[in-house]
Write a protein that holds these residues in place. Sequence first.
Motif, PDB file in Angstrom:
ATOM      1  N   LEU A 133      33.268  47.981  85.821  1.00  0.00           N
ATOM      2  CA  LEU A 133      33.274  47.050  84.695  1.00  0.00           C
ATOM      3  C   LEU A 133      34.630  46.397  84.485  1.00  0.00           C
ATOM      4  N   THR A 134      35.642  46.823  85.237  1.00  0.00           N
ATOM      5  CA  THR A 134      36.946  46.152  85.169  1.00  0.00           C
ATOM      6  C   THR A 134      37.053  45.015  86.178  1.00  0.00           C
ATOM      7  N   ALA A 135      36.068  44.892  87.070  1.00  0.00           N
ATOM      8  CA  ALA A 135      36.093  43.823  88.068  1.00  0.00           C
ATOM      9  C   ALA A 135      35.834  42.477  87.399  1.00  0.00           C
ATOM     10  N   ARG A 194      20.006  35.651  82.261  1.00  0.00           N
ATOM     11  CA  ARG A 194      21.480  35.611  82.312  1.00  0.00           C
ATOM     12  C   ARG A 194      22.038  36.866  82.980  1.00  0.00           C
ATOM     13  N   LEU A 195      21.345  37.332  84.015  1.00  0.00           N
ATOM     14  CA  LEU A 195      21.809  38.511  84.747  1.00  0.00           C
ATOM     15  C   LEU A 195      22.779  38.137  85.853  1.00  0.00           C
ATOM     16  N   ALA A 196      22.921  36.849  86.116  1.00  0.00           N
ATOM     17  CA  ALA A 196      23.923  36.319  87.046  1.00  0.00           C
ATOM     18  C   ALA A 196      24.275  34.919  86.566  1.00  0.00           C
ATOM     19  N   ASN A 197      25.509  34.509  86.784  1.00  0.00           N
ATOM     20  CA  ASN A 197      25.907  33.151  86.385  1.00  0.00           C
ATOM     21  C   ASN A 197      26.380  32.298  87.558  1.00  0.00           C
ATOM     22  N   ILE A 198      26.260  32.841  88.768  1.00  0.00           N
ATOM     23  CA  ILE A 198      26.534  32.094  89.994  1.00  0.00           C
ATOM     24  C   ILE A 198      25.407  32.402  90.971  1.00  0.00           C
ATOM     25  N   VAL A 236      17.229  44.179  89.551  1.00  0.00           N
ATOM     26  CA  VAL A 236      18.667  44.072  89.746  1.00  0.00           C
ATOM     27  C   VAL A 236      19.253  45.458  89.531  1.00  0.00           C
ATOM     28  N   LEU A 237      19.971  45.963  90.531  1.00  0.00           N
ATOM     29  CA  LEU A 237      20.595  47.284  90.485  1.00  0.00           C
ATOM     30  C   LEU A 237      19.571  48.387  90.212  1.00  0.00           C
ATOM     31  N   GLY A 238      18.311  48.176  90.620  1.00  0.00           N
ATOM     32  CA  GLY A 238      17.271  49.180  90.429  1.00  0.00           C
ATOM     33  C   GLY A 238      16.540  49.073  89.108  1.00  0.00           C
ATOM     34  N   TYR A 239      16.883  48.100  88.287  1.00  0.00           N
ATOM     35  CA  TYR A 239      16.209  47.871  87.013  1.00  0.00           C
ATOM     36  C   TYR A 239      15.265  46.685  87.159  1.00  0.00           C
ATOM     37  N   PHE A 240      13.991  46.872  86.812  1.00  0.00           N
ATOM     38  CA  PHE A 240      12.988  45.826  86.974  1.00  0.00           C
ATOM     39  C   PHE A 240      12.888  44.983  85.710  1.00  0.00           C
ATOM     40  N   ASP A 283      22.944  45.416  80.837  1.00  0.00           N
ATOM     41  CA  ASP A 283      23.785  44.962  79.723  1.00  0.00           C
ATOM     42  C   ASP A 283      25.263  45.047  80.092  1.00  0.00           C
ATOM     43  N   ASP A 284      25.654  46.124  80.781  1.00  0.00           N
ATOM     44  CA  ASP A 284      27.048  46.253  81.201  1.00  0.00           C
ATOM     45  C   ASP A 284      27.385  45.239  82.292  1.00  0.00           C
ATOM     46  N   LEU A 285      26.426  44.954  83.166  1.00  0.00           N
ATOM     47  CA  LEU A 285      26.652  43.973  84.231  1.00  0.00           C
ATOM     48  C   LEU A 285      27.054  42.624  83.645  1.00  0.00           C
ATOM     49  N   ARG A 286      26.452  42.262  82.516  1.00  0.00           N
ATOM     50  CA  ARG A 286      26.746  40.972  81.889  1.00  0.00           C
ATOM     51  C   ARG A 286      28.187  40.881  81.387  1.00  0.00           C
TER      52      ARG A 286
END
Length: 318
Positions: free
Chosen positions: A204-206, A299-303, A245-249, A271-274
């Motif tokens: 989450l620091t990335a 809004r699970l990805a913005n690119i 996404v990341l194993g969550y449907f 939620d943390d991915l966002r």
Amino acid sequence: MSQVSTPQDNGFLLDAEEVEQISRAAWYYYNDGLTQNQIADLVGVSRIKVSRLLEKGRQAGLIELRINSPHEGSLGLQEELVSAFGLTQARVVPQAEGLAAGPRIGRAAASLLTQGLCPNDLLAIGWGEAVSTTLRYMAPVFPQNNISLVSLTGGVSAYIGNTGLYGPQGFAHLIPTPLRVSSTELAEMLRLEPYVRNVLDMALTAKTALIGVGSVARSATLVRYGYCTGAEIELFTRRGAVGDVLGYFYDRDGQILDLDVHRHVVAVTPDDLRQIPSVIGAAAGPEKVEAILGLLRGRLANILVTDEPTARELLRRK
């Protein structure tokens, strides 16, 4: 027709159509390794025309050691995707009959990351074939620029070893667990285990993350690696799942479904991915359209990195 100056401002004025023609020809020539004759057949012009486009692009500063256009690939589609889905950026690989989409998407994502990452950066990586393909192309870049990797999920070691990234270099911080474990109790214990917790927190620091977009087809990567069965995928689909996404449907609107399988997953939550500023979703193909639509709506990805046929279908469905 509007005209634009070239990136190096060498006095050339090119209209938008010329910029796209040059960018498309350059992609085919430099990224896909096609001959000028093959490019001519693809775009329906003469070989001489292709040669002149490439030369004009070099003289104008659009082409250097890489394609130096403000946007690579299909410029108009990229701008439409950004506008339609509220993205910060998009990369669309031009259509090419007979060329597999996977390697081309991987090269495009690698190009995007190479331009965006700075020395000493941390890149968070998710799950899937698109991610592993991208990492394979970027393997020499990470040690040269002191870029570290951190996984967003367990199970990454199942494919990362094939990319040449997992070894004694020490720049890959991986969650040492499967993506999915046998019980909710075990998953909770693993999430609290100090080393696993540290890697999840580090992710989450990335500033940048690269994720795949899972489909709900029986041939999905989760099925191939044994983390889900075909029967489970069918059940999730009947409950509204269009992708993961990341194993969550999630459903068609990008809302995470209430499924028991999610309590067995060892991964950063959606939620943390966002919280990560730049999340790149890389995927293409007709079987991925519904999944990509849900990803973008939620809004699970913005690119987005995709190919031309997929981009056109996404915009049509939007």
